[in-house]
Scaffold this motif. Structure first.
Motif, short mmCIF file in Angstrom:
data_model
loop_
_atom_site.label_atom_id
_atom_site.label_comp_id
_atom_site.label_asym_id
_atom_site.label_seq_id
_atom_site.Cartn_x
_atom_site.Cartn_y
_atom_site.Cartn_z
N LEU A 5 0.51 -0.89 -0.41
CA LEU A 5 -0.07 -0.20 0.17
C LEU A 5 0.81 1.57 -0.29
CD1 LEU A 5 -3.31 1.41 -0.35
CD2 LEU A 5 -2.48 0.96 2.38
N ALA A 6 1.51 0.87 0.41
CA ALA A 6 2.80 2.07 0.68
C ALA A 6 3.10 2.41 -0.82
CB ALA A 6 3.54 2.09 1.77
N ALA A 7 3.68 1.33 -1.33
CA ALA A 7 4.73 1.68 -2.52
C ALA A 7 2.89 2.04 -3.84
CB ALA A 7 5.16 -0.21 -2.95
N PHE A 8 1.88 2.23 -3.48
CA PHE A 8 0.69 1.90 -4.13
C PHE A 8 0.84 3.60 -4.30
CE2 PHE A 8 -3.42 3.00 -5.17
CZ PHE A 8 -3.07 2.71 -6.14
N TYR A 9 0.76 4.19 -3.18
CA TYR A 9 1.24 5.27 -2.83
C TYR A 9 2.02 6.61 -3.56
CZ TYR A 9 -3.30 6.63 0.39
OH TYR A 9 -4.20 6.45 0.84
N LEU A 10 3.75 5.44 -3.37
CA LEU A 10 4.39 5.87 -3.82
C LEU A 10 4.67 5.94 -5.08
CD1 LEU A 10 7.84 7.08 -4.11
CD2 LEU A 10 7.97 4.29 -4.33
N LEU A 11 3.11 4.77 -6.00
CA LEU A 11 3.44 5.58 -7.76
C LEU A 11 2.66 6.35 -8.11
CD1 LEU A 11 3.31 3.36 -10.32
CD2 LEU A 11 1.49 1.81 -9.53
N LEU A 12 1.37 5.87 -7.71
CA LEU A 12 0.73 7.74 -7.82
C LEU A 12 1.16 8.53 -7.43
CD1 LEU A 12 -2.46 6.32 -5.82
CD2 LEU A 12 -1.50 6.59 -8.53
N GLY A 13 1.98 8.95 -6.50
CA GLY A 13 2.98 10.26 -6.54
C GLY A 13 4.05 10.13 -7.45
N SER A 14 4.66 9.11 -8.28
CA SER A 14 5.84 9.73 -8.92
C SER A 14 5.22 9.75 -10.25
CB SER A 14 6.43 8.15 -9.34
OG SER A 14 5.02 6.92 -9.34
N CYS A 15 4.00 8.90 -10.36
CA CYS A 15 3.60 9.86 -11.62
C CYS A 15 3.08 11.22 -11.83
CB CYS A 15 1.93 8.82 -11.73
SG CYS A 15 1.92 6.74 -12.11
N ILE A 16 2.30 11.72 -10.75
CA ILE A 16 2.58 13.48 -10.69
C ILE A 16 3.12 13.54 -10.64
CG2 ILE A 16 1.53 14.95 -9.10
CD1 ILE A 16 -0.70 13.10 -7.83
N SER A 24 11.82 16.54 -16.82
CA SER A 24 11.61 16.18 -18.36
C SER A 24 10.58 15.03 -18.26
CB SER A 24 13.53 16.11 -18.60
OG SER A 24 13.56 14.92 -18.94
N ARG A 25 10.37 14.50 -19.41
CA ARG A 25 9.36 13.84 -19.17
C ARG A 25 10.16 12.34 -19.70
NH1 ARG A 25 4.06 13.89 -21.60
NH2 ARG A 25 3.37 15.15 -20.43
N PHE A 26 11.02 12.73 -20.06
CA PHE A 26 12.46 11.27 -19.85
C PHE A 26 12.97 11.09 -18.11
CE2 PHE A 26 16.73 9.47 -19.61
CZ PHE A 26 16.88 7.76 -20.71
N VAL A 27 13.03 11.94 -17.42
CA VAL A 27 13.39 11.69 -15.88
C VAL A 27 12.37 11.16 -15.23
CG1 VAL A 27 14.17 13.09 -13.89
CG2 VAL A 27 15.62 13.19 -16.76
N GLY A 28 10.81 12.08 -15.94
CA GLY A 28 9.60 11.74 -15.69
C GLY A 28 9.77 10.21 -15.58
N ASN A 29 9.76 9.06 -16.90
CA ASN A 29 9.48 8.07 -17.47
C ASN A 29 10.31 7.43 -15.94
OD1 ASN A 29 7.43 8.30 -19.16
ND2 ASN A 29 8.36 9.17 -20.73
N LEU A 30 11.61 7.81 -16.13
CA LEU A 30 12.60 7.02 -15.19
C LEU A 30 11.99 7.02 -14.50
CD1 LEU A 30 16.12 8.15 -16.62
CD2 LEU A 30 14.51 5.73 -17.15
N ILE A 31 11.57 7.86 -13.03
CA ILE A 31 10.76 8.05 -11.82
C ILE A 31 9.76 7.19 -11.86
CG2 ILE A 31 10.00 9.79 -9.92
CD1 ILE A 31 11.52 11.30 -10.95
N VAL A 32 8.27 7.19 -12.26
CA VAL A 32 7.77 5.80 -13.18
C VAL A 32 8.28 4.56 -12.45
CG1 VAL A 32 5.57 5.00 -13.65
CG2 VAL A 32 5.70 8.06 -14.10
N LEU A 33 9.52 4.28 -14.33
CA LEU A 33 9.56 2.83 -13.91
C LEU A 33 9.95 2.23 -12.29
CD1 LEU A 33 11.41 2.86 -17.19
CD2 LEU A 33 9.18 1.74 -16.75
N VAL A 34 10.85 3.12 -11.61
CA VAL A 34 11.71 2.66 -10.35
C VAL A 34 10.90 2.06 -9.04
CG1 VAL A 34 12.75 3.38 -8.83
CG2 VAL A 34 13.41 4.24 -10.77
N SER A 35 9.43 3.30 -9.70
CA SER A 35 8.04 3.19 -8.58
C SER A 35 7.11 1.56 -8.45
CB SER A 35 7.45 4.33 -8.93
OG SER A 35 6.67 4.45 -9.26
N TYR A 36 7.39 0.80 -10.17
CA TYR A 36 6.90 0.00 -10.81
C TYR A 36 7.87 -1.24 -9.80
CZ TYR A 36 2.68 1.04 -13.45
OH TYR A 36 1.62 1.75 -14.04
N ALA A 37 8.99 -1.07 -9.89
CA ALA A 37 9.90 -1.91 -9.92
C ALA A 37 10.06 -1.91 -8.39
CB ALA A 37 10.95 -2.13 -9.97
N VAL A 38 9.72 -0.93 -7.50
CA VAL A 38 9.30 -1.12 -5.70
C VAL A 38 8.16 -1.88 -5.41
CG1 VAL A 38 8.99 0.22 -3.47
CG2 VAL A 38 10.94 1.29 -5.80
#
Length: 425
Positions: A5-16, A24-38
């Motif tokens: 559940l904590a990782a789910f909140y992290l996922l939503l926050g990273s998408c924002i 940048s969108r490139f960096v933003g996509n990397l952040i989202v990928l990391v949150s999915y891995a977590v």
């Protein structure tokens, strides 16, 4: 709070944050990928003993599915891979891999470890926090703290009690993402508040609704109104009325679009004016699809694919269904329509089975279908809209158990018909 559940909140926050003006969108996509891995790691750890994980080369990842939804998604993944083979490029390869892996996690893994109530609560809370942080800018205008722009405003104004206030954008680089978040947060939080009788969630729903009003999104307002009509119909006359309103709304939409394009007689000009530039974008997109009707153009930049079919600046297809026809040809477009229809039917089955928050889920599914009429995003991708829409489809599937406990997940679970429940749906 449990790790998934904590990782789910992290996922939503990273998408924002990934869609913010800070990266940048490139960096933003990397952040989202990391949150999915977590999230995946937390899901595996939460559902299997540590010793079991250490003794396996590939630890089992919990997931659940309904066959028709999994089949449709698999066909679409195959279409993406075929498009990559026909139009290979490094960017297409990265986009294809992200579309397949991330959509699989969102559709089938997240709902296996985070319950509906937890997910809907999280969406509502995240939306409400964004609205709270954006309220000062509605009154004071854009402001910064220590050189960082905390909140932004659009060029439009909202009329409140004889006062014109600014329409907030928060930290998003495009206001449409904010609109989708608060619209879905309104309905998700309202459903949880109704089920749990929680005053806190009622406040969360109200804050999201304020965001819907302030952000001036026509599609967002329409989606919330449609959800309210569905709820009213259900409590007034039950499931039959819900089906009737859904069918009537679908028919009215088809007729309105036919009138807007001159296929049927009626007020063509007012409808086209309400749609803005979209009829032109849709016409150009259809011509692009007709140029490659069988296999489509693949996951290339849509503007590049449209090419000379549209004169002037092209901002996107602005229709998810049509975009899938452009990307995947007839097979991709028809399969996506089948997927959307199957999800709607699955959400309705949850109501018949009296699954907790089933009516809320059904309303969210219909809202997603409404949004996709006017937005080119799909359930595949890393942006906030795509993730929220894929989550909605995931939660339209049957729950694991009546109470959906977080840690009692089978390693390979196929959704089945749950036992009947009493209480709010």
């Amino acid at each position: 709070m449990e790790k998934p559940l904590a990782a789910f909140y992290l996922l939503l926050g990273s998408c924002i944050f990934g869609l913010s003006i800070f990266v940048s969108r490139f960096v933003g996509n990397l952040i989202v990928l990391v949150s999915y891995a977590v999230f995946v790691v937390s899901a595996v750890v939460a559902t299997a003993p540590i010793n079991d994980i250490r003794n396996r080369w590939l630890p089992d990842i919990p997931f659940r599915y309904e066959p028709v939804i999994l089949f449709s998604a698999t066909v679409l993944w195959g279409v993406f891979l075929l498009g990559l083979a026909l139009n290979p490029s490094p960017s297409s390869a990265l986009r294809t891999g992200a579309f397949i892996v991330l959509s699989a996690i969102t559709l089938f893994v997240v709902p296996a470890v985070v319950t509906r109530e937890q997910a809907f609560t999280a969406i509502g809370i995240v939306g409400a926090v964004c609205v709270l942080l954006s309220l000062p800018s509605a009154l004071l205008g854009e402001f910064s703290v220590l050189g960082w722009t905390i909140d932004r405003v659009s060029a439009t104004y909202v009329f409140i009690l004889d006062t014109h206030v600014r329409s907030p954008t928060f930290i998003f680089d495009q206001q449409n993402y904010f609109r989708v978040l608060v619209a879905m947060g309104t309905v998700a939080a309202a459903g949880v508040a109704t089920r749990t009788r929680s005053p806190r969630m009622a406040i969360v729903a109200a804050l999201n609704l304020i965001g819907v009003y302030l952000t001036l999104g026509r599609a967002a307002r329409l989606a919330v109104v449609v959800a309210a009509v569905l709820v009213f119909a259900y409590y007034l006359a039950g499931r039959i009325a819900l089906v009737g309103v859904t069918i009537a709304g679908t028919g009215a939409t088809v007729i309105a679009l036919a009138i807007a394009f001159g296929v049927l007689p009626g007020p063509t000009e007012p409808l086209r004016a309400a749609l803005g530039d979209r009829p032109g974008y849709w016409t150009a997109s259809f011509r692009t699809f007709a140029a490659r009707p069988f296999f489509g153009w693949g996951l290339v930049d849509t503007g590049t694919a449209i090419g000379n079919h549209y004169s002037g600046p092209f901002t996107g297809v602005h229709n998810s269904y049509l975009r899938l026809f452009v990307i995947g040809g007839i097979v991709g477009g028809v399969t996506y329509l089948v997927l959307c229809g199957s999800v709607l039917a699955a959400a309705f089955r949850r109501i018949r089975e009296r699954t907790p928050l089933a009516l809320t889920t059904f309303c969210l599914v219909v809202m997603v279908l409404v949004f996709q009429l006017f937005d080119g995003a799909t359930i595949f991708g890393t942006n906030l809209s795509s993730v929220l829409w894929a989550l909605t489809i995931g939660y339209a599937q049957s729950p694991l158990l009546n109470t959906e406990p977080l840690r009692s997940i089978g390693r390979h679970y196929k959704a089945h018909k749950p036992l009947s429940l009493n209480g709010e749906v």
